[in-house]
Structure formats: structure tokens, C-alpha cells
Design a protein around this motif. Structure first.
Motif, PDB file in Angstrom:
ATOM      1  N   ILE A  82      24.776 -24.456  43.862  1.00 28.54           N
ATOM      2  CA  ILE A  82      24.843 -23.025  43.554  1.00 28.54           C
ATOM      3  C   ILE A  82      24.476 -22.842  42.088  1.00 28.54           C
ATOM      4  N   SER A  83      23.520 -21.955  41.821  1.00 26.80           N
ATOM      5  CA  SER A  83      23.209 -21.696  40.415  1.00 26.80           C
ATOM      6  C   SER A  83      23.399 -20.208  40.118  1.00 26.80           C
ATOM      7  N   VAL A  84      23.813 -19.934  38.884  1.00 33.17           N
ATOM      8  CA  VAL A  84      24.171 -18.579  38.486  1.00 33.17           C
ATOM      9  C   VAL A  84      23.411 -18.264  37.205  1.00 33.17           C
ATOM     10  N   LYS A  85      22.638 -17.172  37.216  1.00 35.82           N
ATOM     11  CA  LYS A  85      21.805 -16.866  36.046  1.00 35.82           C
ATOM     12  C   LYS A  85      22.037 -15.426  35.615  1.00 35.82           C
ATOM     13  N   ASP A  86      22.130 -15.230  34.290  1.00 36.94           N
ATOM     14  CA  ASP A  86      22.316 -13.884  33.744  1.00 36.94           C
ATOM     15  C   ASP A  86      20.978 -13.138  33.788  1.00 36.94           C
ATOM     16  N   VAL A  87      20.903 -12.073  34.600  1.00 39.80           N
ATOM     17  CA  VAL A  87      19.632 -11.342  34.711  1.00 39.80           C
ATOM     18  C   VAL A  87      19.757  -9.909  34.171  1.00 39.80           C
ATOM     19  N   SER A  88      20.778  -9.667  33.330  1.00 37.11           N
ATOM     20  CA  SER A  88      21.018  -8.301  32.840  1.00 37.11           C
ATOM     21  C   SER A  88      19.836  -7.743  32.068  1.00 37.11           C
ATOM     22  N   ASP A  89      19.265  -8.568  31.161  1.00 35.14           N
ATOM     23  CA  ASP A  89      18.172  -8.055  30.329  1.00 35.14           C
ATOM     24  C   ASP A  89      16.974  -7.675  31.191  1.00 35.14           C
ATOM     25  N   PHE A  90      16.697  -8.551  32.144  1.00 36.95           N
ATOM     26  CA  PHE A  90      15.594  -8.293  33.058  1.00 36.95           C
ATOM     27  C   PHE A  90      15.822  -6.987  33.829  1.00 36.95           C
ATOM     28  N   LYS A  91      17.072  -6.834  34.295  1.00 35.65           N
ATOM     29  CA  LYS A  91      17.400  -5.630  35.075  1.00 35.65           C
ATOM     30  C   LYS A  91      17.245  -4.381  34.224  1.00 35.65           C
ATOM     31  N   GLN A  92      17.640  -4.516  32.940  1.00 33.72           N
ATOM     32  CA  GLN A  92      17.551  -3.356  32.064  1.00 33.72           C
ATOM     33  C   GLN A  92      16.091  -2.944  31.831  1.00 33.72           C
ATOM     34  N   ILE A  93      15.224  -3.956  31.652  1.00 34.88           N
ATOM     35  CA  ILE A  93      13.800  -3.650  31.459  1.00 34.88           C
ATOM     36  C   ILE A  93      13.256  -2.961  32.708  1.00 34.88           C
ATOM     37  N   GLU A  94      13.677  -3.500  33.878  1.00 36.30           N
ATOM     38  CA  GLU A  94      13.214  -2.944  35.141  1.00 36.30           C
ATOM     39  C   GLU A  94      13.648  -1.473  35.258  1.00 36.30           C
ATOM     40  N   GLN A  95      14.919  -1.234  34.907  1.00 36.56           N
ATOM     41  CA  GLN A  95      15.487   0.112  34.961  1.00 36.56           C
ATOM     42  C   GLN A  95      14.727   1.071  34.054  1.00 36.56           C
ATOM     43  N   THR A  96      14.460   0.613  32.795  1.00 36.90           N
ATOM     44  CA  THR A  96      13.779   1.469  31.831  1.00 36.90           C
ATOM     45  C   THR A  96      12.381   1.800  32.316  1.00 36.90           C
ATOM     46  N   ALA A  97      11.690   0.783  32.864  1.00 37.92           N
ATOM     47  CA  ALA A  97      10.333   1.017  33.358  1.00 37.92           C
ATOM     48  C   ALA A  97      10.374   2.051  34.477  1.00 37.92           C
ATOM     49  N   TYR A  98      11.370   1.937  35.343  1.00 33.26           N
ATOM     50  CA  TYR A  98      11.520   2.853  36.463  1.00 33.26           C
ATOM     51  C   TYR A  98      11.787   4.275  35.956  1.00 33.26           C
ATOM     52  N   GLN A  99      12.706   4.366  34.972  1.00 32.54           N
ATOM     53  CA  GLN A  99      13.037   5.653  34.354  1.00 32.54           C
ATOM     54  C   GLN A  99      11.796   6.293  33.746  1.00 32.54           C
ATOM     55  N   ASN A 100      11.023   5.485  32.988  1.00 31.15           N
ATOM     56  CA  ASN A 100       9.837   6.017  32.321  1.00 31.15           C
ATOM     57  C   ASN A 100       8.826   6.520  33.337  1.00 31.15           C
TER      58      ASN A 100
ATOM     59  N   GLN B 287      27.003   1.351  18.041  1.00 33.11           N
ATOM     60  CA  GLN B 287      25.936   0.501  18.578  1.00 33.11           C
ATOM     61  C   GLN B 287      25.327   1.097  19.847  1.00 33.11           C
ATOM     62  N   ASN B 288      26.159   1.689  20.681  1.00 34.38           N
ATOM     63  CA  ASN B 288      25.656   2.245  21.940  1.00 34.38           C
ATOM     64  C   ASN B 288      24.648   3.354  21.670  1.00 34.38           C
ATOM     65  N   THR B 289      24.995   4.248  20.717  1.00 33.23           N
ATOM     66  CA  THR B 289      24.061   5.327  20.376  1.00 33.23           C
ATOM     67  C   THR B 289      22.768   4.741  19.809  1.00 33.23           C
ATOM     68  N   LEU B 290      22.918   3.736  18.924  1.00 35.25           N
ATOM     69  CA  LEU B 290      21.731   3.125  18.323  1.00 35.25           C
ATOM     70  C   LEU B 290      20.813   2.524  19.391  1.00 35.25           C
ATOM     71  N   ASN B 291      21.433   1.934  20.437  1.00 31.73           N
ATOM     72  CA  ASN B 291      20.626   1.304  21.488  1.00 31.73           C
ATOM     73  C   ASN B 291      19.802   2.313  22.272  1.00 31.73           C
ATOM     74  N   HIS B 292      20.310   3.551  22.393  1.00 32.64           N
ATOM     75  CA  HIS B 292      19.648   4.508  23.288  1.00 32.64           C
ATOM     76  C   HIS B 292      18.976   5.670  22.571  1.00 32.64           C
ATOM     77  N   LEU B 293      19.049   5.623  21.253  1.00 28.24           N
ATOM     78  CA  LEU B 293      18.599   6.715  20.387  1.00 28.24           C
ATOM     79  C   LEU B 293      17.289   7.378  20.778  1.00 28.24           C
ATOM     80  N   PHE B 294      16.270   6.572  21.071  1.00 21.35           N
ATOM     81  CA  PHE B 294      14.933   7.132  21.266  1.00 21.35           C
ATOM     82  C   PHE B 294      14.639   7.394  22.748  1.00 21.35           C
ATOM     83  N   ASN B 295      15.625   7.185  23.607  1.00 23.09           N
ATOM     84  CA  ASN B 295      15.398   7.459  25.030  1.00 23.09           C
ATOM     85  C   ASN B 295      15.371   8.966  25.269  1.00 23.09           C
ATOM     86  N   PRO B 296      14.410   9.441  26.079  1.00 20.45           N
ATOM     87  CA  PRO B 296      14.394  10.868  26.377  1.00 20.45           C
ATOM     88  C   PRO B 296      15.701  11.269  27.057  1.00 20.45           C
ATOM     89  N   PHE B 297      16.221  12.414  26.705  1.00 24.57           N
ATOM     90  CA  PHE B 297      17.441  13.000  27.271  1.00 24.57           C
ATOM     91  C   PHE B 297      18.722  12.288  26.857  1.00 24.57           C
TER      92      PHE B 297
END
Ligand code: ATP
Ligand code: MG
Length: 365
Positions: free
Chosen positions: A118-136, A305-315
Motif C-alpha cells: 500500500i502506498s500513500v502519496k500527498d496529492v494536495s498541490d496537484f489537486k489545487q492546481i487542477e481546481q484552479t485550472a477548472y475555476q479559471n 497567510q490565507n488572504t495572501l494566498n488567494h489575493l489575486f483570485n477573481p471574486f
């Protein structure tokens, strides 16, 4: 060389591969064919929160009863067991206590000689990129649909306006000219809204003018001074006239960006609610060979930090009446001009935005 390799004792080779497995960034755990835990790597032990030595040789039941396994982790292990053994899923995803996504992969069958890996891998960053691309994508689509609807509404409005004008003399005779006037002003208002919308949503090519950056700043500061005064806040324009840089920009657009940033700074000072401290917005210029930096600093509430992370996102907005479009539009405008925006902020201390724009070489003739 080849000869030397063939003399490598077997256990040395094994150690090398074990080292790799042990220190892989994915968590790995191996159960043998009778269900005994035969191998666990550093990352997996860290994820479980249990020392590796205490795990080797235990069965799944013993692992679940391990005193250092938290209730949350126990639940997740049972879930993995259910998904992989009962539902025979080779891949599935789960969320941990911090909201990070993990991809669980199960390998078994002939190639594993009865073992279960059984292997376990952190895919959060990947998921976030996927989400942002979808949002855009969604936003771009929404923008296109709204722009075409707005455009199409203009045509019937034009005919309505024409016919009302034809009817106007008749309405006048009936003593109802007031109605015609109201209809016409309302149609004009709707047209203005559509015009504004189409203009703001169109990623228009900048209408460039060459202008000294210092004079552009002066004009913008003049525009905001009265609002600043009302909010009991001082805007200080630092010796910018000493900076002779010229920039080639769409003046209206760059003014809009600086206004957005000053408005945000005023809001941040307003939001600080500090009676003893006067609000100060400093606007400065720095230049080097190729670029000019426009610095806009405030001593307002600052950002976490949370605001800084999302600052330039529309809405993205933290304000009750905000649209969250100010910075995303500003970002796009500056990008279109070949520049960049950076930000530095501390909660309770203040914020500094730096706009960097390329400068124009002016010949002396
Ligand atoms: N100078 C600043 N100090 C503190 N927070 C800021 C500053 N500038 C921006 N922010 C934060 O970034 C968020 C997004 O800013 P943005 O200008 O994009 O939208 P907004 O100001 O909320 O809404 P709008 O500009 O559409 O009225 C703000 O809601 C605020 O939380
Ligand atoms: Mg804003």
C-alpha cells in the motif's frame, strides 16, 4: 566496471534499494501473504505517528490496537482496508485532519508473490492546481457567455429606443411626455451598464501612450486625496519627480490599477479601527536600468497567510461589499504591460504592494 558490479554482494544491493524505499516521499507499507507487516518506510511511520520498530511483525489488528494510533487514523486505516480489500479498489483518495488529499494505491497479485503493498502519496498541490485550472476555465466561459448576452441585449434596446422616439410626439399630445422621457433615460442607463461591462470584461489591447511615471502618479494621488481626507488618512507622495523614467502604458488602465491599490489601502486602514494611529499611505518610486517600481505602502490591518494566498483570485474578497475583482483585474492589466505585482504584508502592521513596469529608453534628441 561491469566486473566490479557483478561482485556486489546481494545484501548490499538490497540495502541500497531499501534505502531508497525507506526515504521515498510517499508512505509505503507491505503486508505479507499471511497478513503480517513486513516493511514500512520512514514517511509511512511518520504519517501513522508510530515508531517504525514497533510496527514490524504486527498484524493489521495489532496495528489498529497500537496505543499511539489516534482514533482518526484508526478510522482511516479501516476505511483503506474496506476500499482496497472489500471493494477491490486499486486507487482511492482520502482527506486527512488538515484537509490535505492523499492518494492511496494498492498493489497485489502475481507480481507481488502474495504480498500486499500500500502506498500513500500527498496529492494536495496537484489537486489545487487542477481546481484552479477548472475555476479559471469556468470563469473564462462565464465571461464569454455574459459578454455575448450583453452584446445581444443591445440590439433590441436600440430598436425600443427608436420606436419610443417615434411615439414621443403622440405621447406628448396625450400629456404623457414624462413617460417617454423616463423610458429613454432608463434605456440609456441599461446601455451604459452594458457598455461598461463589455469594456471591462474584454481583455483589450492597451492603448499605449509614453508618459513620465512621476506625473502619472501625481495625477492619481490628486484623484484620491479628498477620499483620503474624509477617512482621516494622509497620502504621501515621495520625491517622485526626481525619477525621470518614462513608461509606455495605457494611462487609463494603469491609473485604474493604482486607484485600486490605494482604495484597498484606504479600506485596510479603515478596517484597522485604531483611533490612536493615523492612517498613512506612502507612494514611492524606484528605478533601475530597465524597470521602475511603484511602491504603495499602508499602515492598515495587513493580511494573514490565507488572504495572501488567494489575493489575486477573481471574486476573492474579505469585505462585505467587495466584489473581489480589484486585484485580479489589476494583475491582468500589469501582466498585459509586461510587468509584475508583488506584495508583502504583516497582520497589524501594514502592507506594501510593488508594481514593476518596464521603462522606455528616451533618446536625448
Ligand atoms: N492593502 C491591503 N491591506 C490589507 N488587505 C488587502 C489590501 N489589499 C487587498 N487586500 C485584501 O485582498 C482582498 C482582495 O482585494 P481586491 O481589491 O481584489 O477585492 P476587494 O477590495 O475585496 O473588492 P473590490 O476591489 O472589488 O471592491 C481584499 O478583500 C482584502 O482582504
Ligand atoms: Mg479592492
Amino acid at each position: 566496471m561491469e566486473e566490479m558490479q557483478s561482485f556486489h554482494p546481494n545484501h548490499l544491493v538490497r540495502t541500497k534499494y531499501e534505502n531508497i524505499l525507506e526515504n521515498l516521499d510517499s508512505g509505503i507499507i507491505l503486508f505479507d501473504s499471511v497478513g503480517v507487516l513486513a516493511f514500512v518506510n520512514v514517511q509511512m511511520a511518520k504519517l501513522l505517528g508510530v515508531p517504525r520498530k514497533s510496527l514490524i511483525g504486527s498484524t493489521l489488528t495489532q496495528l489498529l490496537r497500537h496505543p499511539q494510533i489516534t482514533r482518526f487514523k484508526r478510522k482511516k486505516i479501516i476505511r483503506i482496508y474496506r476500499e482496497t480489500i472489500f471493494h477491490r479498489k486499486r486507487f482511492h483518495e482520502l482527506l486527512d485532519e488538515c484537509g490535505r488529499s492523499w492518494l492511496i494505491t494498492m498493489t497485489y497479485g502475481d507480481q507481488m508473490e502474495g504480498d500486499f503493498l500500500i502506498s500513500v502519496k500527498d496529492v494536495s498541490d496537484f489537486k489545487q492546481i487542477e481546481q484552479t485550472a477548472y475555476q479559471n476555465d469556468k470563469l473564462a466561459m462565464l465571461g464569454k457567455i455574459s459578454a455575448s448576452i450583453a452584446h445581444e441585449i443591445r440590439n433590441p434596446l436600440t430598436s425600443i429606443r427608436g420606436f419610443i422616439q417615434l411615439l414621443r410626439p403622440h405621447l406628448m399630445r396625450l400629456g404623457k411626455d414624462e413617460y417617454a422621457r423616463i423610458i429613454l433615460t432608463e434605456i440609456d442607463r441599461a446601455n451604459d451598464i452594458i457598455y461598461e461591462f463589455l469594456n471591462s470584461s474584454k481583455p483589450s489591447a492597451p492603448q499605449t501612450t509614453i508618459i513620465p511615471v512621476a506625473s502619472l502618479l501625481k495625477e492619481v494621488v490628486l484623484l484620491t486625496e479628498s477620499e483620503a481626507l474624509m477617512k482621516n488618512c494622509e497620502i504621501i507622495l515621495q520625491h517622485s519627480e526626481q525619477i525621470p523614467s518614462f513608461i509606455s502604458v495605457d494611462v487609463k488602465q494603469i491609473k485604474q490599477v493604482i486607484l485600486n491599490l490605494i482604495k484597498n489601502a484606504l479600506d485596510a486602514i479603515d478596517g484597522k479601527n485604531d483611533e490612536n494611529n493615523n492612517g498613512i499611505i506612502e507612494i514611492g518610486l524606484e528605478q533601475n536600468e530597465k524597470q521602475v517600481n511603484i511602491l504603495i505602502s499602508d499602515n492598515g490591518a495587513g493580511m494573514d497567510q490565507n488572504t495572501l494566498n488567494h489575493l489575486f483570485n477573481p471574486f476573492f474578497t474579505t469585505k462585505e461589499g467587495g466584489t473581489g475583482l480589484g486585484l485580479s483585474v489589476s494583475y491582468r492589466i500589469i501582466k498585459n504591460h509586461g510587468g509584475s505585482i508583488a506584495v508583502d504584508s504583516q497582520v497589524g502592521i501594514g502592507t506594501q504592494f510593488v508594481i514593476t513596469l518596464p521603462i522606455i529608453e528616451m533618446s536625448n534628441t
